[in-house]
Design an enzyme around this catalytic site. Structure first.
Site, PDB file in Angstrom:
ATOM      1  N   LYS A   1       0.818  -1.212   0.000  1.00 57.63           N
ATOM      2  CA  LYS A   1       0.000   0.000   0.000  1.00 57.63           C
ATOM      3  C   LYS A   1       0.859   1.272   0.000  1.00 57.63           C
ATOM      4  CE  LYS A   1      -3.579   2.258   2.826  1.00 57.63           C
ATOM      5  NZ  LYS A   1      -4.435   2.113   4.032  1.00 57.63           N
TER       6      LYS A   1
ATOM      7  N   VAL B   1       6.964  -3.727  25.793  1.00 56.30           N
ATOM      8  CA  VAL B   1       8.216  -3.577  25.047  1.00 56.30           C
ATOM      9  C   VAL B   1       8.363  -2.179  24.447  1.00 56.30           C
ATOM     10  CG1 VAL B   1       9.575  -4.472  23.128  1.00 56.30           C
ATOM     11  CG2 VAL B   1       8.213  -6.035  24.507  1.00 56.30           C
ATOM     12  N   ILE B   2       7.356  -1.727  23.708  1.00 60.74           N
ATOM     13  CA  ILE B   2       7.473  -0.470  22.961  1.00 60.74           C
ATOM     14  C   ILE B   2       7.605   0.721  23.911  1.00 60.74           C
ATOM     15  CG2 ILE B   2       6.310   1.061  21.315  1.00 60.74           C
ATOM     16  CD1 ILE B   2       4.928  -1.496  20.188  1.00 60.74           C
TER      17      ILE B   2
ATOM     18  N   GLY C   1      -0.749  -1.687  23.098  1.00 61.00           N
ATOM     19  CA  GLY C   1      -0.864  -2.850  22.218  1.00 61.00           C
ATOM     20  C   GLY C   1      -1.117  -2.463  20.774  1.00 61.00           C
TER      21      GLY C   1
ATOM     22  N   ASP D   1       1.169 -10.437  12.153  1.00 61.67           N
ATOM     23  CA  ASP D   1       0.351  -9.733  13.154  1.00 61.67           C
ATOM     24  C   ASP D   1      -1.144  -9.854  12.901  1.00 61.67           C
ATOM     25  OD1 ASP D   1       2.791  -8.948  14.098  1.00 61.67           O
ATOM     26  OD2 ASP D   1       2.450  -6.791  13.918  1.00 61.67           O
TER      27      ASP D   1
ATOM     28  N   LEU E   1       5.431 -10.404  16.483  1.00 58.94           N
ATOM     29  CA  LEU E   1       6.884 -10.321  16.379  1.00 58.94           C
ATOM     30  C   LEU E   1       7.294 -10.484  14.921  1.00 58.94           C
ATOM     31  CD1 LEU E   1       7.756 -12.698  19.355  1.00 58.94           C
ATOM     32  CD2 LEU E   1       7.966 -10.202  19.343  1.00 58.94           C
ATOM     33  N   ALA E   2       8.261  -9.672  14.482  1.00 55.68           N
ATOM     34  CA  ALA E   2       8.712  -9.738  13.093  1.00 55.68           C
ATOM     35  C   ALA E   2       9.249 -11.118  12.750  1.00 55.68           C
ATOM     36  CB  ALA E   2       9.787  -8.679  12.846  1.00 55.68           C
TER      37      ALA E   2
ATOM     38  N   HIS F   1      36.055 -17.618  26.757  1.00 57.32           N
ATOM     39  CA  HIS F   1      36.281 -16.719  27.898  1.00 57.32           C
ATOM     40  C   HIS F   1      37.178 -15.584  27.456  1.00 57.32           C
ATOM     41  CE1 HIS F   1      37.065 -15.347  31.980  1.00 57.32           C
ATOM     42  NE2 HIS F   1      38.357 -15.339  31.663  1.00 57.32           N
TER      43      HIS F   1
END
Length: 468
Positions: free
Chosen positions: A34, A185-186, A273, A314, A321-322, A446
């Protein structure tokens, strides 16, 4: 009329990856987007620009707060040039979205710009910005139209003072006091960006902890660290009203005792959300059903109620999640090609890109308790690592949950430097159904942050971590 084996609607991570895999498998493929640039929310107004700002703001914070302790002395004042920071972010986004165009050309995928909508199960109409239309035919279609930020019924997003993540990624000034609704998260990532740049930040969260879907130990640790960084939290607060009074935003909320509390700031970032985006798709024309949450209904093959049409990312159930969308895009392409792919949704990791980072895969301790499973816990603090002390990144831990009987790893939860990358080790181990002892017997270089994974595995195996 152009005819294709597969037409993908939407060019985010789910869509463009599905298109590439379809083309790799020999199918004639087209993609419809789009907007003027491909990449969807993730590349344009999500994962990529937010990480660019997180990195830029991290550099600034290091210069102001940490360079001196490394023996780096700066003469003169260190200043934020927000315009330059935003220009760099835009450049990163442009390079990344152009990379998608390159991949489409490389794989001989036809690109259409415009809004795709179903005329019926096999015909898709594309309407461009000028209102011109053309129709293409698709043997199979993949819906990958993504999501948009959600709001609350009483919040009016004016895009000036009351904003979503999209606007927060292009502010022209650093807020004096940024009010963040939502401790997910955002909200935490963008809150930390502006906190580093000089804003006062208050996070207002309905639940009793931030990151409510992750392991509670992670919520507790990140709260402690962010408070140390002077972020403020109002937990167990239900927002009841948000008002833009001109040069100020006033938020009213009820605390857990039912008392009304008022917050004032110059910007309000609403992070409550995201919702599936299907407007303009005309899914009903193809017989594609949506559920009560606006998600497209799919079966285990990610097939919609129209057998030749699939949906990923989504716009369907599951975590937004991507990388989940990418896995689904590949899964659908291979399913259409007659292969037998699989996705283990339990092994899709979740990451928060604050600093320290937060990463999880598998079951949380709360989920194991709810399922009445007996388990062992091994936890190791980052501050016990030589690598952490060398870099100064001593906050956080690695926590491994394993089955009490079989020792199979059931969940891995991390807070610390570079755990967004470290979580891949846990995903690999769990994909091969490793035990905690298996991980504990693997040699880890290490000094590295990854040694915390080995030590946590040792702690889960007869409580025998070596360095605590």
């Amino acid at each position: 009329m152009n005819t294709y084996d597969v037409v993908v609607i939407g060019s985010g991570p789910g869509g463009y990856v599905a298109a590439i895999r379809c083309a790799q498998l020999g199918m004639k493929t087209a993609i419809i987007e789009k907007y003027a640039t491909k990449g969807g929310t993730c590349l344009n107004v999500g994962c990529i620009p937010s990480k660019a700002l997180l990195d830029s703001s991290h550099h600034y914070e290091d210069a102001v707060k940490h360079f001196a302790e490394h023996g780096i002395e700066l003469t003169g004042e260190v200043k934020v040039n927000l315009q330059k920071m935003m220009e760099r972010k835009a450049s990163v986004v442009e390079q990344t979205t152009k990379g998608i165009d390159f991949l489409m050309d490389k794989n001989k995928i036809d690109s259409y710009q415009g809004e795709g909508s179903f005329k019926d199960k096999t015909h898709i109409e594309i309407t461009n910005e000028k209102g011109e239309t053309e129709t293409i035919e698709a043997k199979h279609s993949i819906i990958a139209t993504g999501s948009k930020p959600s709001s609350l019924p009483f919040i009016t997003i004016d895009k000036e003072r009351i904003i979503t993540s999209t606007e927060a990624l292009k502010l022209k000034e650093v807020p004096k006091h940024l009010l963040v609704i939502g401790g997910g998260v955002i909200g935490l990532e963008l809150g930390q960006v502006y906190k580093r740049l000089g804003a006062e930040v208050t996070v207002i969260e309905y639940m009793d902890r931030i990151l409510p879907t992750m392991d509670s130990a992670q919520s507790k640790e990140l709260t402690k660290v962010l408070k140390k960084q002077k972020m403020k939290f109002a937990l167990s607060h239900q927002v009841t009203s948000v008002e833009n009074t001109g040069d100020e935003v006033v938020i009213k909320a009820k605390d857990k005792k039912g008392n009304e509390v008022e917050f004032k700031g110059d910007y309000c970032l609403a992070c409550v959300g995201r919702r599936p985006y299907t407007e303009g798709l005309k899914a009903e024309n193809a017989g594609v059903k949506l559920n009560e949450r606006g998600q497209i209904e799919v079966n285990e093959q990610l097939q919609t109620s129209a057998s030749n049409i699939y949906a990923v990312g989504d716009v369907i159930k599951g975590a937004m999640l991507a990388h989940k969308a990418e896995e689904e895009g590949v899964f659908v392409a291979e399913t259409i090609a007659g292969q037998k792919p699989h996705i283990d949704y339990n092994l899709i990791p979740g990451v928060v890109y604050t600093w320290p980072e937060v990463a999880s895969v598998g079951k949380t301790e709360e989920q194991l308790k709810e399922a009445k499973l007996t388990y062992k816990v091994g936890q190791f603090p980052m501050r016990a690592l030589g690598r952490s002390r060398a870099s100064g990144d001593i906050d956080g831990f690695v926590k491994i949950l394993s089955d009490a009987t079989t020792d199979e790893v059931l969940g891995v939860h991390m807070v610390g430097a570079r755990v967004a990358d470290l979580i891949a080790e846990a995903v690999t181990a769990m994909e091969f159904r490793a035990s905690a002892e298996d991980i504990s017997r693997m040699s880890h270089a290490h000094p590295t942050y990854a040694e915390a994974v080995k030590e946590a595995a040792l702690a889960a195996t007869e409580n025998r971590a070596l360095h605590i």
